[in-house]
Design an enzyme around this catalytic site. Structure first.
Site, mmCIF file in Angstrom:
data_model
loop_
_atom_site.group_PDB
_atom_site.id
_atom_site.type_symbol
_atom_site.label_atom_id
_atom_site.label_comp_id
_atom_site.label_asym_id
_atom_site.label_seq_id
_atom_site.Cartn_x
_atom_site.Cartn_y
_atom_site.Cartn_z
ATOM 1 N N GLU A 1 0.835 -1.204 0.000
ATOM 2 C CA GLU A 1 0.000 0.000 0.000
ATOM 3 C C GLU A 1 0.869 1.254 0.000
ATOM 4 O O GLU A 1 0.457 2.306 -0.493
ATOM 5 C CB GLU A 1 -0.940 -0.003 1.211
ATOM 6 C CG GLU A 1 -2.111 0.971 1.062
ATOM 7 C CD GLU A 1 -3.177 0.784 2.128
ATOM 8 O OE1 GLU A 1 -4.170 0.095 1.857
ATOM 9 O OE2 GLU A 1 -2.999 1.319 3.238
ATOM 10 N N HIS B 1 6.662 -26.816 3.446
ATOM 11 C CA HIS B 1 5.821 -27.884 2.906
ATOM 12 C C HIS B 1 4.734 -27.324 1.993
ATOM 13 O O HIS B 1 3.744 -28.006 1.714
ATOM 14 C CB HIS B 1 5.207 -28.684 4.053
ATOM 15 C CG HIS B 1 6.230 -29.395 4.875
ATOM 16 N ND1 HIS B 1 6.650 -30.681 4.614
ATOM 17 C CD2 HIS B 1 6.972 -28.982 5.936
ATOM 18 C CE1 HIS B 1 7.573 -31.040 5.491
ATOM 19 N NE2 HIS B 1 7.788 -30.014 6.305
ATOM 20 N N LYS C 1 -13.839 1.576 -3.878
ATOM 21 C CA LYS C 1 -14.830 2.019 -2.882
ATOM 22 C C LYS C 1 -15.901 2.891 -3.540
ATOM 23 O O LYS C 1 -17.095 2.756 -3.249
ATOM 24 C CB LYS C 1 -14.142 2.795 -1.753
ATOM 25 C CG LYS C 1 -13.290 1.932 -0.840
ATOM 26 C CD LYS C 1 -12.973 2.608 0.477
ATOM 27 C CE LYS C 1 -12.064 3.785 0.334
ATOM 28 N NZ LYS C 1 -11.595 4.317 1.634
#
EC number: 5.3.1.9
Length: 549
Positions: A355, A386, A514
């Site tokens: 960000e 793993h 948004k």
């Protein structure tokens, strides 16, 4: 701060030539040529942290040229500008002073000619008084019972930092149970509310403006749930506190503004855990431990602001990152903490880095012609071994890695920690030096394998090595050392932003989605077919409406 395209500097041109000389040099070659490489390419901080950057594809000449780049881009001037309260977040006309929040030396820090430290200290004192009342049980809920559970409702910086720190410092936690709600998906708040009792739960609503969609949606759902049990709205004041600056909205919600904890516009969201946003941390580990967290960060702030660049840990890590991102074409960096308590550390700096430096426009408003922020990802060791280490070891992409581990564990169960650390040490060794064809062939001959099997299998067993890593070994994960570690990464990110000529402290990239969501939301209220968007978005919305019934 100066506006300098880094690719136009003499240092960048020198680095490009140097890269042409270095691109085929291996880490193994560098160690073979210099028996003292570790001592030359490692440093300690405050006897709490060892940073080993020797397993990188760098030489002293590489670092010298990278330091020249930092000088040409006036890193030293940028550091002074930030610490002095200059409004370096120019697109929002704001100072950037998370360092003031942890300024334990209490030296004056000015914004617009006003010392911010008295206000910082006043909020800290208020957090101390409030938290002590909650932790001690002096504060009672609406039925006279003490608080047992705290629910932090926030998103982004109001969630990621407090959640990461409270998890990392679980060995220091008190009796209060901590819960975090961020997602606007109702499942998140619903699952948390199943675990808590309205009579003994405190909600912290963390929103500077008290208008953040996700946070306020969750806060109102929590309030509705609470009032179903409590009945009288006056009881909201005993069970809700606000981390905000909007006193009017806080009061209208039913929260006593005496329990509103302020912060300032020079506190960026992803750097806000040091502020009132960290109240959940204080409630989890106590005020004294929170002060230790601040003190560790302040110690790193002093190191960053006063140490010459060639010995400055955030600067060194930042420069090495630029070297890989812009010259070797490495698009990602992995953060791999070998400590289960640190399981949210990579996610926290995923926001912290991506960000901050995920920008394609420079400080002059021009599209850049170089790489800016990398993709950040990671999981705790040994789980990652793993899962995705296969690609790091034998894939076609360079993935520089930061390995982080404590020498002392909080849970000394039999030989668990020795096994964990043996993997920590082994992985960086394997990534650096690999395993040659000759070694693999000899292993198969020793096992008595026939030549045909050997010829077929050997290529799959070879590890090229030459995969770069940094190792950060902490004495122990404590509030102080964690504070220093977080600040180390914060200043690394800032340093890279300065050199890459971008604005690190705004985040306009979160806005468009948004805005569009606010436009789409009213369209979801009825069953009318939508045709106002592109065919894909129309199709998705209309199928959603058909399926929801």
């Amino acid at each position: 701060m100066k506006n300098i395209n880094p690719t136009q500097t003499a240092a960048w041109q020198a680095l490009q030539k140097h890269f042409d000389e270095m691109k085929d040099v291996t880490i193994a070659d560098l160690f073979a040529k210099d028996g003292d490489r570790f001592s030359k390419f490692s440093a300690t901080f405050d006897d709490q942290m060892l940073v080993d950057y020797s397993k990188n594809r760098i030489t002293e000449e590489t670092l010298a040229k990278l330091q020249d780049l930092a000088k040409e881009c006036d890193l030293a001037g940028a550091i002074k500008s930030m610490f002095s309260g200059e409004k370096i977040n120019r697109t929002e006309n704001r100072a950037v002073l998370h360092v003031a929040l942890r300024n334990r030396s209490n030296t004056p820090i000015l914004v617009d000619g006003k010392d911010v430290m008295p206000e910082v200290n006043a909020v800290l004192e208020k957090m101390k008084t409030f938290s002590e009342a909650i932790i001690s049980g002096e504060w009672k809920g609406y039925t006279g019972k003490a608080i047992t559970d705290v629910v932090n409702i926030g998103i982004g910086g109001s969630d990621l930092g407090p959640y990461m720190v409270t998890e990392a410092l679980r060995p220091y936690k008190n009796h209060l149970n901590m819960h975090f709600v961020s997602n606007v998906d109702g499942t998140h708040i619903a699952e948390v509310l199943k675990k808590v009792n309205p009579e003994t739960t405190l909600f912290l609503v963390a929103s500077k403006t008290f208008t953040t969609q996700e946070t306020m949606t969750n806060a109102h759902s929590a309030r509705d749930w609470f009032l179903k049990a409590a009945g009288d709205e006056k009881h909201v004041a005993k069970h809700f506190a606000a981390l905000s600056t909007n006193a009017k909205a806080v009061g209208e919600f039913g929260i006593d503004t005496a329990n509103m904890f302020e912060f300032w516009d020079w506190v960026g969201g992803r750097y806000s855990l040091w502020s009132a946003i960290g109240l959940s941390i204080v409630l989890s580990i106590g005020f004294d431990n929170f002060v230790e967290l601040l003190s560790g960060a302040h110690a790193m702030d002093k190191h960053f602001s006063t140490t010459p660049a060639e010995k400055n840990l955030p600067v060194l890590l930042a420069l090495i990152g630029i070297w890989y991102n812009n010259f070797f074409g490495a698009e990602t960096e992995a953060i791999l903490p070998y400590d289960q308590y640190m399981h949210r550390f990579a996610a926290y700096f995923q926001q912290g880095n991506m960000e901050s430096n995920g920008k394609y426009v420079d400080r002059n408003g021009k599209v850049v012609d170089y790489q800016t922020g990398p993709i950040i990802w990671g999981e705790p060791g040994t789980n990652g071994q793993h899962a995705f280490y296969q690609l790091i070891h034998q894939g076609t992409k360079m993935v520089p890695c930061d390995f982080i581990a404590p020498a002392i564990t909080h849970n000394p169960l039999s030989d668990h920690h020795q096994k964990l650390l043996s993997n920590f040490f082994a992985q960086t060794e394997a990534l650096a030096f690999g395993k040659s064809r000759e070694v693999v062939e000899q292993e198969y001959r020793d096992q008595g394998k026939d030549p045909a099997t050997l010829d077929y299998v050997v290529p799959f067993k070879v590890f090229e090595g030459n995969r770069p890593t940094n190792s950060i070994l902490l004495r122990e994960i404590t509030p102080f050392s964690l504070g220093a570690l977080i600040a180390l990464y914060e200043h690394k990110i800032f340093t890279q932003g300065v050199i890459l000529n971008i604005f690190t402290f705004d985040q306009w990239g979160v806005e468009l989605g948004k805005q569009l969501a606010n436009r789409i939301l009213p369209e979801l209220k009825d069953d009318k077919e939508i045709s106002s968007h592109d065919s894909s978005t129309n199709g998705l919305i209309n199928r959603y409406k058909a399926w929801r019934g």
